[in-house]
Design a protein around this motif. Structure first.
Motif, PDB file in Angstrom:
ATOM      1  N   ASP A 256     -16.066  -9.804 -24.015  1.00 39.37           N
ATOM      2  CA  ASP A 256     -15.387 -10.487 -24.939  1.00 39.37           C
ATOM      3  C   ASP A 256     -13.937 -10.974 -23.810  1.00 39.37           C
ATOM      4  O   ASP A 256     -13.334 -12.081 -23.992  1.00 39.37           O
ATOM      5  N   GLU A 257     -13.587  -9.912 -23.050  1.00 42.61           N
ATOM      6  CA  GLU A 257     -12.373 -10.398 -22.216  1.00 42.61           C
ATOM      7  C   GLU A 257     -12.746 -11.605 -21.302  1.00 42.61           C
ATOM      8  O   GLU A 257     -11.921 -12.384 -21.119  1.00 42.61           O
ATOM      9  N   GLU A 258     -13.758 -11.642 -20.877  1.00 39.66           N
ATOM     10  CA  GLU A 258     -14.305 -12.814 -19.919  1.00 39.66           C
ATOM     11  C   GLU A 258     -14.538 -13.974 -20.869  1.00 39.66           C
ATOM     12  O   GLU A 258     -14.384 -15.120 -20.372  1.00 39.66           O
ATOM     13  N   LEU A 259     -14.767 -14.005 -22.187  1.00 40.64           N
ATOM     14  CA  LEU A 259     -15.021 -15.075 -22.870  1.00 40.64           C
ATOM     15  C   LEU A 259     -13.667 -15.733 -23.060  1.00 40.64           C
ATOM     16  O   LEU A 259     -13.388 -16.864 -23.243  1.00 40.64           O
ATOM     17  N   ILE A 260     -12.720 -14.945 -23.439  1.00 41.41           N
ATOM     18  CA  ILE A 260     -11.321 -15.426 -23.792  1.00 41.41           C
ATOM     19  C   ILE A 260     -10.682 -16.039 -22.466  1.00 41.41           C
ATOM     20  O   ILE A 260      -9.995 -17.072 -22.390  1.00 41.41           O
ATOM     21  N   GLU A 261     -11.050 -15.544 -21.394  1.00 42.99           N
ATOM     22  CA  GLU A 261     -10.657 -16.046 -19.996  1.00 42.99           C
ATOM     23  C   GLU A 261     -11.141 -17.411 -19.798  1.00 42.99           C
ATOM     24  O   GLU A 261     -10.316 -18.481 -19.370  1.00 42.99           O
ATOM     25  N   ARG A 262     -12.402 -17.596 -20.331  1.00 42.57           N
ATOM     26  CA  ARG A 262     -13.077 -19.115 -19.952  1.00 42.57           C
ATOM     27  C   ARG A 262     -13.049 -19.922 -21.277  1.00 42.57           C
ATOM     28  O   ARG A 262     -13.341 -21.065 -21.127  1.00 42.57           O
ATOM     29  N   PHE A 263     -12.973 -19.532 -22.501  1.00 44.81           N
ATOM     30  CA  PHE A 263     -13.183 -20.223 -23.671  1.00 44.81           C
ATOM     31  C   PHE A 263     -12.013 -20.168 -24.680  1.00 44.81           C
ATOM     32  O   PHE A 263     -12.201 -20.614 -25.497  1.00 44.81           O
ATOM     33  N   ARG A 264     -11.260 -19.121 -24.652  1.00 49.93           N
ATOM     34  CA  ARG A 264     -10.121 -18.854 -25.048  1.00 49.93           C
ATOM     35  C   ARG A 264     -10.203 -18.205 -26.536  1.00 49.93           C
ATOM     36  O   ARG A 264      -9.530 -17.798 -27.420  1.00 49.93           O
ATOM     37  N   PHE A 265     -11.551 -17.772 -26.811  1.00 46.96           N
ATOM     38  CA  PHE A 265     -11.844 -16.754 -28.132  1.00 46.96           C
ATOM     39  C   PHE A 265     -13.068 -15.984 -27.573  1.00 46.96           C
ATOM     40  O   PHE A 265     -13.919 -15.941 -26.542  1.00 46.96           O
ATOM     41  N   CYS A 266     -12.899 -14.720 -28.396  1.00 50.51           N
ATOM     42  CA  CYS A 266     -13.949 -13.741 -28.094  1.00 50.51           C
ATOM     43  C   CYS A 266     -15.140 -14.130 -28.913  1.00 50.51           C
ATOM     44  O   CYS A 266     -15.442 -15.026 -29.805  1.00 50.51           O
ATOM     45  N   ARG A 267     -16.257 -13.301 -28.772  1.00 50.59           N
ATOM     46  CA  ARG A 267     -17.495 -13.451 -29.431  1.00 50.59           C
ATOM     47  C   ARG A 267     -17.385 -13.774 -31.134  1.00 50.59           C
ATOM     48  O   ARG A 267     -18.215 -14.668 -31.486  1.00 50.59           O
ATOM     49  N   ARG A 268     -16.713 -12.835 -31.540  1.00 46.07           N
ATOM     50  CA  ARG A 268     -16.898 -12.908 -33.114  1.00 46.07           C
ATOM     51  C   ARG A 268     -15.908 -14.249 -33.379  1.00 46.07           C
ATOM     52  O   ARG A 268     -16.678 -14.825 -34.298  1.00 46.07           O
ATOM     53  N   ASP A 269     -14.993 -14.628 -32.671  1.00 40.91           N
ATOM     54  CA  ASP A 269     -14.341 -15.636 -33.082  1.00 40.91           C
ATOM     55  C   ASP A 269     -15.193 -16.994 -32.940  1.00 40.91           C
ATOM     56  O   ASP A 269     -15.264 -18.070 -33.672  1.00 40.91           O
ATOM     57  N   ILE A 270     -15.938 -16.775 -31.867  1.00 42.97           N
ATOM     58  CA  ILE A 270     -16.721 -18.082 -31.549  1.00 42.97           C
ATOM     59  C   ILE A 270     -17.705 -18.250 -32.550  1.00 42.97           C
ATOM     60  O   ILE A 270     -18.459 -19.377 -32.941  1.00 42.97           O
ATOM     61  N   TYR A 271     -18.589 -17.048 -33.058  1.00 41.40           N
ATOM     62  CA  TYR A 271     -19.485 -17.194 -34.037  1.00 41.40           C
ATOM     63  C   TYR A 271     -18.928 -17.715 -35.204  1.00 41.40           C
ATOM     64  O   TYR A 271     -19.742 -18.416 -35.886  1.00 41.40           O
ATOM     65  N   GLU A 272     -17.890 -17.474 -35.570  1.00 42.09           N
ATOM     66  CA  GLU A 272     -17.114 -17.898 -36.910  1.00 42.09           C
ATOM     67  C   GLU A 272     -16.726 -19.432 -36.621  1.00 42.09           C
ATOM     68  O   GLU A 272     -17.171 -20.174 -37.674  1.00 42.09           O
ATOM     69  N   LEU A 273     -16.440 -19.964 -35.577  1.00 44.00           N
ATOM     70  CA  LEU A 273     -16.199 -21.262 -35.369  1.00 44.00           C
ATOM     71  C   LEU A 273     -17.636 -22.022 -35.530  1.00 44.00           C
ATOM     72  O   LEU A 273     -17.724 -23.152 -35.993  1.00 44.00           O
ATOM     73  N   VAL A 274     -18.692 -21.516 -34.677  1.00 42.60           N
ATOM     74  CA  VAL A 274     -20.060 -21.991 -34.833  1.00 42.60           C
ATOM     75  C   VAL A 274     -20.566 -22.134 -36.180  1.00 42.60           C
ATOM     76  O   VAL A 274     -21.107 -23.280 -36.805  1.00 42.60           O
ATOM     77  N   GLU A 275     -20.110 -21.101 -37.304  1.00 45.07           N
ATOM     78  CA  GLU A 275     -20.861 -21.142 -38.788  1.00 45.07           C
ATOM     79  C   GLU A 275     -19.798 -22.324 -39.334  1.00 45.07           C
ATOM     80  O   GLU A 275     -20.543 -22.963 -40.230  1.00 45.07           O
ATOM     81  N   GLU A 276     -18.714 -22.359 -39.112  1.00 44.56           N
ATOM     82  CA  GLU A 276     -17.874 -23.443 -39.660  1.00 44.56           C
ATOM     83  C   GLU A 276     -18.110 -24.886 -39.304  1.00 44.56           C
ATOM     84  O   GLU A 276     -18.316 -25.801 -40.280  1.00 44.56           O
TER      85      GLU A 276
END
Length: 341
Positions: free
Chosen positions: A32-52
């Motif tokens: 999660d920390e590396e995802l925020i560093e590279r994509f500004r969102f953690c895994r859970r938030d990315i999955y929520e964006l994908v679903e929307e």
């Protein structure tokens, strides 16, 4: 006939064969920390964006190994986060530059369509909360937000190039941003070339009409580039008394909140900080997409990456030419505030 067959054979021999590369999925590689560093969102938030966003990003079929909505979103988020060239972003997922460009375009359009829901005028309950917070911070009653303009640098366009040259001499889009005390953007106008004055952008916006019609109960703070209105407080150009000077000091200190908001926006999504090499219309779409994502980060209290924990306020100086127009109602409201201070 033999000559035709020979020519077709040669064309096929020298034609570049299409290669479907093995694509990597960053969600399988980073925490999660590396995802925020590279994509500004953690895994859970990315999955929520994908679903929307899936209804807008899902291809009809998997023909030609179409990208999944998750990979399209990750490509776009990586571009927003570092502003790199599309081929550099594509190399992260191991796709061609043109594929990365299409993914960024599709995600930007899908997010920009959600801007009205994300950046909406404050409700009565939200306005009451903002007024209390601004009152505690500044002592000025009735403030619901601050407004300012910022420039996003772009490559010189091929059409009407001179219109995009701002007063600092580079090509840009002049963006109007209004935010509340939580750094949440409730109004965005991103469609005017860099030479357009801030006062005109405001005058032509829906925000102006809403405040003029009384659909929003509260005050905005703006710099001297905006006209003084009964709902828009600007600084006094030549203060003469101690009260007026104190009002200017408090006004400047409070209005710096929108400058910090712009600074957070541009540092969270670094593509807005450098020069964007796209058509101006596409740049405006990316700005809207980044605004939607910024508001999501504010709502979810997603932290900035470690190297961006203390964003520097947006650089800028007061406009060379102030708006000049001051209506009577605006002067009365400002005088009442100065006397109260």
């Amino acid at each position: 006939m033999a000559r035709l067959i020979h020519r077709l054979y040669n064309e096929r021999a020298f034609r570049r064969e299409r290669v479907i590369r093995d694509r990597s999925n960053p969600l399988d590689l980073y925490n999660d920390e590396e995802l925020i560093e590279r994509f500004r969102f953690c895994r859970r938030d990315i999955y929520e964006l994908v679903e929307e966003l899936s209804p807008d990003l899902q291809y009809v079929s998997d023909h030609n190994a179409a990208l999944t909505p998750a990979l399209q979103l990750l490509i776009a988020l990586r571009f927003y986060a570092n502003g790199a060239f599309q081929n550099t972003v594509g190399d992260m997922i191991n796709v061609h530059k043109s594929t990365a460009c299409r993914a960024i375009r599709r995600v930007s359009l899908a997010l920009s369509h959600r801007l009205p829901r994300s950046a909406h005028l404050p409700t009565e309950a939200e306005s009451a909360v903002m007024k209390r917070r601004f009152r505690r911070a500044s002592g000025i009653p009735g403030i619901v937000g601050c407004i300012d303009g910022t420039h996003v640098r772009i490559q010189a366009p091929s059409e009407h190039e001179y219109l995009y040259v701002n007063r600092k001499g580079y090509h840009s889009i002049n963006v109007q941003i209004a935010c509340d005390a939580n750094y949440k953007i409730f109004n965005l106008v991103a469609r005017w070339p860099g030479s357009t004055h801030d006062a005109r952008i405001l005058r032509e916006s829906a925000l102006y009409q809403d405040f003029e019609a009384g659909r929003v109960n509260g005050l905005l703070l703006g710099d001297s580039g905006y006209p003084l209105k009964h709902w828009l407080m600007t600084p006094i150009i030549a203060p003469r008394t101690e009260q007026e000077r104190r009002y200017n000091t408090i006004h400047t200190t409070t209005r710096s909140l929108v400058e910090r908001c712009i600074g957070v926006l541009k540092r969270r999504f670094h593509c807005l900080h450098g020069e964007m090499r796209m058509h101006p219309e596409r740049v405006c779409t990316v700005i809207a997409a980044c605004t939607v994502l910024h508001n999501i980060c504010v709502t979810k209290m997603i932290p900035l990456p470690r190297q961006h924990h203390q964003p520097v306020p947006e650089e800028g100086v007061d406009p060379v030419d102030h708006a000049g127009h001051e209506d009577v109602g605006g002067r009365l409201v400002r005088t009442r505030i100065i006397n109260a201070l």
